[in-house]
Scaffold this active site. Structure first.
Site, PDB file in Angstrom:
ATOM      1  N   ASN A   1       0.830  -1.200   0.000  1.00  0.00           N
ATOM      2  CA  ASN A   1       0.000   0.000   0.000  1.00  0.00           C
ATOM      3  C   ASN A   1       0.868   1.255   0.000  1.00  0.00           C
ATOM      4  O   ASN A   1       1.663   1.401  -0.927  1.00  0.00           O
ATOM      5  CB  ASN A   1      -1.101  -0.013   1.058  1.00  0.00           C
ATOM      6  CG  ASN A   1      -0.691  -0.236   2.479  1.00  0.00           C
ATOM      7  OD1 ASN A   1      -0.351  -1.349   2.879  1.00  0.00           O
ATOM      8  ND2 ASN A   1      -0.756   0.799   3.300  1.00  0.00           N
ATOM      9  N   ASP A   2       0.766   2.144   0.956  1.00  0.00           N
ATOM     10  CA  ASP A   2       1.308   3.497   0.852  1.00  0.00           C
ATOM     11  C   ASP A   2       2.774   3.561   0.413  1.00  0.00           C
ATOM     12  O   ASP A   2       3.614   2.815   0.926  1.00  0.00           O
ATOM     13  CB  ASP A   2       1.238   4.195   2.215  1.00  0.00           C
ATOM     14  CG  ASP A   2      -0.130   4.149   2.839  1.00  0.00           C
ATOM     15  OD1 ASP A   2      -1.087   3.726   2.180  1.00  0.00           O
ATOM     16  OD2 ASP A   2      -0.233   4.546   4.020  1.00  0.00           O
ATOM     17  N   PRO A   3       3.111   4.526  -0.463  1.00  0.00           N
ATOM     18  CA  PRO A   3       4.525   4.848  -0.685  1.00  0.00           C
ATOM     19  C   PRO A   3       5.098   5.500   0.562  1.00  0.00           C
ATOM     20  O   PRO A   3       4.438   6.307   1.217  1.00  0.00           O
ATOM     21  CB  PRO A   3       4.490   5.828  -1.863  1.00  0.00           C
ATOM     22  CG  PRO A   3       3.129   6.444  -1.811  1.00  0.00           C
ATOM     23  CD  PRO A   3       2.215   5.382  -1.253  1.00  0.00           C
TER      24      PRO A   3
ATOM     25  N   SER B   1       3.449   3.834   7.906  1.00  0.00           N
ATOM     26  CA  SER B   1       3.966   4.814   6.946  1.00  0.00           C
ATOM     27  C   SER B   1       4.846   5.881   7.588  1.00  0.00           C
ATOM     28  O   SER B   1       4.711   6.227   8.766  1.00  0.00           O
ATOM     29  CB  SER B   1       2.808   5.480   6.217  1.00  0.00           C
ATOM     30  OG  SER B   1       2.209   4.585   5.321  1.00  0.00           O
TER      31      SER B   1
END
Length: 537
Positions: free
Chosen positions: A40-42, A103
């Site tokens: 998922n998230d960068p 993140s």
């Protein structure tokens, strides 16, 4: 003891291979995706010593969310990516996980303010959210509660290949600030950067359920002081997370403004279900962000959307680049259905890296985005298909077959008598399967229609039509650049002030296209289609 992640160990755990086939159905050919498993998230986007680092939320053990670690990929041009060993592996992975790495961001501590540097080596420092699934006493002696989210750091002395967690003092920001400490389960996603004017590090974190951002400063990346808060403003339909804070040039000159970005989940753009990203323009003095008056709206239903489609979330910016070269990458998926998209052995891809700037459009400071990939190396010089029409009559005209990966440049007059003008993409031979990208003249909106785009069976909200506002340019023309990959469409409207990003899952033989004018004729039409080759070869 600090925890050193050896590349050889992590390589074996994560199953990284030197040779891999990136030719599966729906595998994007010029969008980054991991070889396998959930992404998922960068995270930790950093340009350092000629290399672009892309870290990302990653499950090394499966195709669904879990065991969250930091995956890692590198590139020299933001186009051709090489997956690296897992950078931060969930603590206890393989038995009982006691800490996951949510993140965050990364910086190059070139002045060694942290003291982590040795033998003249510049330390790279990652700041991330530690998620603790169980209550425990940490190596630092701190105690944390079950499901607590805190901010921690790790460092690398080999240009990001291996990382040492700062166990002696992690987490460096253990709790939300007073009076919000009851929000310890929703305190996350630090974005850290160096602020030249104040000569301090700045980090912005999310107090997610309160729609607030907390801003801290530090001299050394270890000891942090709360200096201000931001929010709630504008869209508040879901939690705020994955914030960013950065400076951009205005209208290509020496003037600058600051931008805050914040993800919402759910509560995305109108007409979408699930997640989205909004932005604010204003001023930042090293401690406080003050939004411009015209970037904040009464109520909480209107926002400045970074992308008007359903599949652009958790957008993060690169540290290490000049403000004129600022690049963002977004997660090209949606929490509404992300766990169910029909891809295997991976789930999720990243959107095209986007160059960001600010321009005055219709008397308002507006965030504009343009693709940043090295197109000259992967895009055909001569178009596959090119046509001009002084008048495109009501009805449709088939274009040549386009293949699966291509770019469409489409322009036409806003004074046309048509109600809509569109191009049908990734269509079957009889056009019962197609994705429509086009323009509604009366509403002055781009639209993207994926109701008949292929496999839409995995979620009852997926088959939808999405819209984003776009005023014609000063010459009275509407201009669209449309990037199509095996399982995605990204539309850039005008100067990039409006974008629409959506996943699609068409049949392999859906390689046809046609132009469609409804409700009348469309004037001054030009269409060019360029092939885009795979970056995995």
């Amino acid at each position: 003891m600090a925890r050193l992640l050896k590349a050889v160990t992590v390589c074996a755990l994560a199953g990284i291979a030197h040779a891999f086939n990136y030719d599966q159905p729906y595998r994007g050919q010029y969008h980054f995706s991991p070889q396998k498993n959930w992404m998922n998230d960068p995270n930790g986007l950093l340009y350092h010593n000629g290399t672009y680092h892309l870290f990302f939320q990653y499950n090394p053990g499966g195709i669904e969310w879990g065991n969250i670690s930091w995956g890692h990929a590198t590139s020299e041009d933001l186009t051709h990516w090489e997956e690296q060993p897992v950078a931060l592996l969930a603590r206890g992975y393989g038995s009982d996980v006691t800490e996951m790495y949510f993140s965050g961001s990364a910086v190059a501590d070139v002045n060694n303010t942290s003291g982590f540097g040795k033998d003249g080596k510049t330390p790279l420092v990652a700041m991330y959210t530690s998620y603790y699934p169980v209550a425990q006493t940490l190596p630092s002696g701190q105690t944390v509660q079950e499901d607590q989210q805190s901010q921690s750091i790790a460092y690398s002395l080999d240009d990001g290949l291996t990382w040492t967690t700062y166990d002696a003092a992690n987490p460096v920001i253990p709790n939300p600030p007073q009076p919000y400490q009851a929000q310890y389960q929703n305190f996350r996603d630090p974005f850290v950067f160096w602020h030249d004017e104040s000569h301090k590090w700045v980090v912005v974190t999310s107090i997610a359920e309160l729609h607030k951002l907390a801003i801290y400063t530090s001299d050394n990346l270890k000891d942090w002081k709360l200096v201000s808060e931001f929010g709630p403003y504008n869209a508040q339909g879901g939690v705020w997370e994955c914030p960013g804070l950065f400076k951009l040039p205005l209208d290509g000159g020496s003037s600058t403004k600051w931008v805050i970005t914040s993800g919402l989940n759910p509560g995305g753009p109108p007409g979408t279900v699930g997640s989205g990203t909004q932005y604010f323009v204003g001023e930042f003095d090293g401690t406080t962000f003050t939004p411009d008056a015209d970037t904040v709206y009464p109520g909480n239903s209107t926002a400045n959307w970074m992308d008007w489609g359903p599949d652009f979330y958790a957008a993060a910016g690169y540290n290490g680049l000049s403000i004129k070269d600022h690049v963002h990458i977004g997660w090209m998926n949606n929490w509404q259905y992300g766990a169910n998209i029909p891809t295997y052995p991976w789930r999720s891809a990243m959107a095209i890296p986007r160059h960001l700037a600010l321009k005055t459009i219709n008397n308002k400071t507006t965030l504009v985005q343009q693709p940043q990939e090295a197109w000259s190396s992967i895009s055909s010089k001569h178009p596959l298909y090119s046509r001009t029409y002084s008048t495109f009559s009501e009805g449709s005209t088939n274009a040549s077959t386009t293949g699966e990966t291509f770019r469409v440049d489409l322009s036409f007059s806003a004074t046309s008598k048509a109600s809509t003008f569109a191009i049908a993409l990734r269509a079957s031979a009889n056009f019962t399967e197609q994705t429509l990208a086009g323009y509604d003249f009366a509403k002055q909106q781009i639209f993207l229609d994926r109701t008949k785009s292929g496999d839409v069976s995995f979620d009852n909200t997926f088959a939808s039509v999405y819209h984003g506002p776009l005023v014609p340019d000063s010459t009275g023309m509407v201009r669209l650049s449309i990037f199509v990959d095996r399982s995605s469409v990204e539309v850039f409207g005008g100067q990039g002030e409006t974008t629409l990003t959506a996943q699609i899952f068409p049949s392999n033989d859906a390689v046809h296209a046609r132009l469609v004018s409804t409700g009348g004729a469309t004037e001054d039409v030009r269409v060019d289609v360029h092939n885009i080759t795979s970056t995995w070869n």
